[in-house]
Design an enzyme around this catalytic site. Structure first.
Site, PDB file in Angstrom:
ATOM      1  N   ASP A 179       0.879  -1.064  -0.020  1.00  0.00           N
ATOM      2  CA  ASP A 179      -0.037  -0.076   0.031  1.00  0.00           C
ATOM      3  C   ASP A 179       1.128   1.342   0.076  1.00  0.00           C
ATOM      4  O   ASP A 179       0.284   2.223   0.165  1.00  0.00           O
ATOM      5  CB  ASP A 179      -1.159  -0.005   1.331  1.00  0.00           C
ATOM      6  CG  ASP A 179      -0.281  -0.170   2.640  1.00  0.00           C
ATOM      7  OD1 ASP A 179       0.699  -0.707   2.575  1.00  0.00           O
ATOM      8  OD2 ASP A 179      -0.976   0.376   3.590  1.00  0.00           O
TER       9      ASP A 179
ATOM     10  N   GLU B 232      13.132   2.606  14.421  1.00  0.00           N
ATOM     11  CA  GLU B 232      12.915   3.506  13.323  1.00  0.00           C
ATOM     12  C   GLU B 232      12.587   5.088  14.005  1.00  0.00           C
ATOM     13  O   GLU B 232      13.369   5.980  13.927  1.00  0.00           O
ATOM     14  CB  GLU B 232      11.816   3.185  12.345  1.00  0.00           C
ATOM     15  CG  GLU B 232      11.325   3.904  11.241  1.00  0.00           C
ATOM     16  CD  GLU B 232      10.223   3.867  10.443  1.00  0.00           C
ATOM     17  OE1 GLU B 232       9.344   2.889  10.937  1.00  0.00           O
ATOM     18  OE2 GLU B 232       9.952   4.293   9.417  1.00  0.00           O
TER      19      GLU B 232
END
Ligand SMILES: O=c1[nH]cnc2c1ncn2[C@@H]1O[C@H](CO)[C@@H](O)[C@H]1O
Ligand SMILES: [Zn+2]
Length: 361
Positions: A22, A209
């Protein structure tokens, strides 16, 4: 100066382990599908939309970066939408010289128009198979596996892990968790990871992250992850002295000793603010310290990127040559969620011969 050019790098065999389905739609396809399902987009031309995704994702924050997915997920709610996006993904990766990829998405985000979790996965796998056939028909070669992602803020991870195992013989290679990292530690989904381990199945975890070492520690020590999605903040456990000598902390040593693969995504890390600039990316430090580094796209639409582009950006920042790119590619192939003999076959029959030609050229 370095002689590698983008057209050459495009011909090199590449392996991609971290790419979101996506996050990789063609802008023109987003427009078509939005039109078909009545979804309103922030731009009405392909170029305008491409620019909107790139600029909105360039936010310096993972949470704001993730908001852009509203518009891709919205157009991936039907059998046709899912199959088309999956097929085009395979075609685009093959055109970029990718020979093996694991593409991930979160089935639980595609239930808005009545599809079941199983149907969502079936349609995506169908799209991957038809993409592979289309590529083979034009003389190309690519193999694409699927990773099922559970959203870390939600509570369906065990169900998604079961879904991944149920489809293990039909093209699903493993499991993952993604979404906003701060506030949603990996240990929140321990039962899903334990289920995967009990089933001798593979998984990776987005960790390190937007959040630092504690997230990586949990992913590795409590959850037993096979790979780290990003994992870039492992650099916080490494001290580099003025003379360049690096000292690794316990966690960094463990990750390196166990050869836990880092799915590094250079452009994405700059966009979410995980690193300040590409030149500041710890990729090179980690590569020199012989961590098992791999090069990945993360979200080709949001970062307006390709595997070729990610490699070229690293080549430009750090002066890499073919031998380095081959090493990163073999690192990735070794880390794939594919049986050992099949990994070896791709390394020996496709990757090494491909780079041998380029190195010799
Ligand atoms: O870099 C990332 N970090 C965390 N989550 C991400 C990243 N890229 C995409 N997603 C999330 O994963 C979902 C399934 O593909 C996407 O919808 C997005 O919310
Ligand atoms: Zn990701």
């Amino acid at each position: 100066m370095n002689e590698l050019t983008a057209p050459q790098v495009r011909t090199a065999p590449k392996v991609l382990l971290h790419d979101h389905l996506d996050g990789g739609l063609r802008p023109a396809t987003v427009l078509d599908l939005a039109d078909a399902c009545g979804h309103t987009l922030p731009a009405d031309t392909a170029t305008g939309l491409a620019r909107w995704f790139r600029q909105s994702a360039d936010s310096g924050s993972l949470v704001r970066y993730l908001e852009t997915f509203e518009h891709t997920v919205a157009v991936m709610q039907t059998a046709d939408g899912l199959e088309r996006v999956a097929r085009e993904c395979v075609e685009d990766l093959a055109a970029d010289g990718v020979v093996y990829a694991e593409v991930r998405f979160a089935p639980e985000q595609h239930l808005e128009r009545g599809l079941t979790l199983d149907e969502v996965v079936e349609h995506v796998l169908e799209g991957f198979r038809s993409g592979e056939s289309a590529v083979a028909a034009t003389g190309g070669r690519i193999r694409v596996g699927c990773l099922l992602t559970a959203m870390r803020h939600a509570a369906r991870s065990r169900e998604i892990a079961e879904l991944a195992v149920r489809f293990r013989d039909r093209g699903v290679a493993g499991f993952d968790i993604a979404g906003a990292e701060a506030g949603y530690p990996p240990s929140r989904h321990l039962d899903a990871f334990e289920y995967m381990r009990a089933a001798n199945a593979h998984f990776t975890i987005h960790a390190g992250e937007a959040f630092g070492l504690p997230s990586i520690h949990e992913a590795v020590a409590f959850c037993g992850t096979d790979r780290l999605g990003h994992g870039v903040r492992i650099v916080d456990d490494i001290t580099v002295a003025d003379d360049g000598t690096a000292t690794l902390g316990l966690l960094a040593n463990y990750v390196r000793d166990k050869r836990i693969p880092l799915e590094l995504c250079p452009s994405s890390n700059v966009q979410t603010g995980a690193v300040a600039t590409l030149e500041d990316h710890p990729f090179d430090l980690l590569a020199r310290l012989r961590f098992r580094v791999t090069v990945n796209t993360d979200n080709r639409l949001m970062s307006d990127t390709t595997m070729t582009n990610e490699m070229m950006r690293l080549v430009e920042a750090f002066g890499y040559g073919w031998v380095d790119l081959e090493r990163f590619t073999i690192n990735a192939m070794k880390s794939a969620f594919l049986p050992f003999d099949q990994r070896l076959e791709l390394i020996d029959d496709v990757i090494k011969p491909g780079y041998a030609i380029l190195i010799g050229a």
